[in-house]
Design a protein around this motif. Sequence first.
Motif, PDB file in Angstrom:
ATOM      1  N   TYR A 155       1.595   8.321   8.931  1.00  0.00           N
ATOM      2  CA  TYR A 155       0.684   6.983   7.942  1.00  0.00           C
ATOM      3  C   TYR A 155       1.369   5.610   7.691  1.00  0.00           C
ATOM      4  N   SER A 156       2.717   6.342   7.201  1.00  0.00           N
ATOM      5  CA  SER A 156       3.329   5.230   6.792  1.00  0.00           C
ATOM      6  C   SER A 156       3.953   4.293   7.280  1.00  0.00           C
ATOM      7  N   ASN A 157       4.225   5.100   8.831  1.00  0.00           N
ATOM      8  CA  ASN A 157       4.781   3.862   9.687  1.00  0.00           C
ATOM      9  C   ASN A 157       3.871   2.995  10.096  1.00  0.00           C
ATOM     10  N   ARG A 158       2.883   3.345  10.908  1.00  0.00           N
ATOM     11  CA  ARG A 158       1.408   2.798  11.278  1.00  0.00           C
ATOM     12  C   ARG A 158       1.051   1.820  10.302  1.00  0.00           C
ATOM     13  N   GLU A 159       1.274   1.911   9.030  1.00  0.00           N
ATOM     14  CA  GLU A 159      -0.020   1.882   8.590  1.00  0.00           C
ATOM     15  C   GLU A 159       1.403   0.160   7.485  1.00  0.00           C
ATOM     16  N   LEU A 197      -3.935   5.484  -0.286  1.00  0.00           N
ATOM     17  CA  LEU A 197      -4.511   6.336   0.795  1.00  0.00           C
ATOM     18  C   LEU A 197      -4.106   7.371   0.842  1.00  0.00           C
ATOM     19  N   GLY A 198      -4.716   8.933   0.557  1.00  0.00           N
ATOM     20  CA  GLY A 198      -4.616  10.584   0.409  1.00  0.00           C
ATOM     21  C   GLY A 198      -4.830  11.194   1.646  1.00  0.00           C
ATOM     22  N   ILE A 199      -4.287  11.629   2.212  1.00  0.00           N
ATOM     23  CA  ILE A 199      -3.715  12.678   3.271  1.00  0.00           C
ATOM     24  C   ILE A 199      -4.436  14.405   2.751  1.00  0.00           C
ATOM     25  N   MET A 200      -5.101  15.144   3.233  1.00  0.00           N
ATOM     26  CA  MET A 200      -5.451  16.357   3.014  1.00  0.00           C
ATOM     27  C   MET A 200      -4.560  17.320   4.134  1.00  0.00           C
ATOM     28  N   MET A 201      -3.910  17.620   3.815  1.00  0.00           N
ATOM     29  CA  MET A 201      -3.426  18.754   5.459  1.00  0.00           C
ATOM     30  C   MET A 201      -3.197  19.935   5.255  1.00  0.00           C
ATOM     31  N   PRO A 202      -4.753  20.471   5.158  1.00  0.00           N
ATOM     32  CA  PRO A 202      -4.508  22.163   4.742  1.00  0.00           C
ATOM     33  C   PRO A 202      -4.887  23.239   6.218  1.00  0.00           C
ATOM     34  N   LYS A 234       0.537  -0.910  -0.041  1.00  0.00           N
ATOM     35  CA  LYS A 234      -0.254   0.070  -0.300  1.00  0.00           C
ATOM     36  C   LYS A 234       0.772   1.701   0.197  1.00  0.00           C
ATOM     37  N   VAL A 235       0.394   2.691  -0.246  1.00  0.00           N
ATOM     38  CA  VAL A 235       0.821   3.724  -0.063  1.00  0.00           C
ATOM     39  C   VAL A 235       0.080   4.778   0.058  1.00  0.00           C
ATOM     40  N   VAL A 236       0.638   6.049   0.088  1.00  0.00           N
ATOM     41  CA  VAL A 236       0.057   7.114   0.470  1.00  0.00           C
ATOM     42  C   VAL A 236       0.885   8.313   0.149  1.00  0.00           C
ATOM     43  N   ARG A 252       2.629   1.687   4.834  1.00  0.00           N
ATOM     44  CA  ARG A 252       2.534   2.349   3.513  1.00  0.00           C
ATOM     45  C   ARG A 252       3.888   3.351   2.867  1.00  0.00           C
ATOM     46  N   LEU A 253       4.046   2.470   2.199  1.00  0.00           N
ATOM     47  CA  LEU A 253       5.159   3.343   1.043  1.00  0.00           C
ATOM     48  C   LEU A 253       4.649   4.679   0.974  1.00  0.00           C
ATOM     49  N   LEU A 254       5.292   5.672   1.295  1.00  0.00           N
ATOM     50  CA  LEU A 254       5.142   7.265   1.108  1.00  0.00           C
ATOM     51  C   LEU A 254       5.872   7.784  -0.109  1.00  0.00           C
ATOM     52  N   LEU A 255       4.839   7.982  -1.376  1.00  0.00           N
ATOM     53  CA  LEU A 255       5.013   8.882  -2.157  1.00  0.00           C
ATOM     54  C   LEU A 255       5.562  10.395  -2.426  1.00  0.00           C
TER      55      LEU A 255
END
Length: 468
Positions: free
Chosen positions: A315-319, A248-253, A220-222, A321-324
């Motif tokens: 999120y990368s570490n917890r799940e 997984l997409g993270i919105m960080m406004p 998986k990726v984030v 996921r490869l961070l792109l």
Amino acid sequence: MKVVIAQIKLKTADFKFNAENVIDKASKCDCDLIVFPQADIEDLGGKDLVLDENCRIKQHEFYQQIADAGLNKNILIGDILIRNGEIEVADDGYFNICGNKVYVSDTYIDDVECDLYVLSKNRYYAMNTYKNFVDSIECHFNLIYVNAILMADESVYAGGSFAKNSDNKLVLQMSMCKEDIETVDFSRTIQFFDESVESQVFDVTTFALKEYCENTGFKKVVLGLSGGIDSALTAVLAVKALGKENVLGIMMPSMFSSEGSVKDSLKLSENLGIQVVKEPITDLFEAFMLNRERLHDLAEENLQARLRALILMFYSNRENRLLLSTGNKSESAMGFGTLYGDLAGGLNLICDLTKTNVYKLANYINRDEEIIPQAIIDKAPSAELHPNQKDQDRLPEYAVLDDIIEMYIEQNKSIEEIYLKYDKNIVDEVIRKIYRMQFKRHQGCLGVRLTERSFCNGVNLPVVQRFY
């Protein structure tokens, strides 16, 4: 002599997979000679693994396992011929196969006398070079070029194997990024299929991500969804490579994020069917700045980017996921990114695409239907780190910037040549920044190489220098 080309997937130092794939493909082919790509570790991006004695032993065992398989045909793997259970090395490049004089080389030599020339050299993908490579080979003998399918760190070997007859006519052309097994008919000529660059890049980048994950164990990726074109494009490529359920997409406004950016990110996630999480950074930013003077300077802009990186890495570490990472080549050239902020990540799919090429690929993706919201494509690029910020506040127009980058980096043109086209002050500032920002690129994550002279490989600028 019935000849088959086997354009197959290989993996760096995965001798078991490589041997099983060769044996499987060879056992299913009815032919006199089957031609495979180079499979030596140095030809598969092994780098200093070639110095490892155990690796060299496994390399020999790879060939021996194929020889021991008892396949009743001539199996050519690069410049190694396996027949009758024996491993043979060419005599000055020549083999006698079924009464035919077969010459094998990793470079093209015009003045060779043979019945069949096998050009065996794994060639990494670079935009706008494939057709020129095919056209550059003018042969007076039957010729086969075979290329592997693999990702080797930054380089992608994308196939595109082909064959020509003794009249220099194309008789076979294989697809990119796909395994292909074809019998060669040197009497049947075909027209060259000139696939668009955008289609090639789409296939190469998605193949690279899929292979990277397959070989490193990520499923998986984030990535951060900013509402901008770069993250949107990366999200599309990730979905194509891994499936929407694995992205997984993270919105960080922040306090500076526009309503449109949030809305556009949600629309993109809806179009792609990916999970999206909202993690505002305003409270984190305010907490850190509570007893500090507000100067609205670069330090505060970088703080926002680094807070976002903290969230993404969580999120990368917890799940697992490869961070792109999502920065493009134009930004990389100008240092338009924050170390340990938006430059954080494990892999970048678009780092060798200028902003101009990012837009071209986005429009290619939208050719049949709107996948990337048109609002994302139409809006002026912005990092949204202060009110009403636009990229062009600090950078030349992308059309100008990207052309200068391509002329200087990719085409290796002199500064004097570039002066003939663009204002001297703009050219000098762009080139100065290219050198001054090397320290950031030196610490960047692995990226996919898409040009011959890429910041990933092919351009080796000094970090410490006083020339620019």
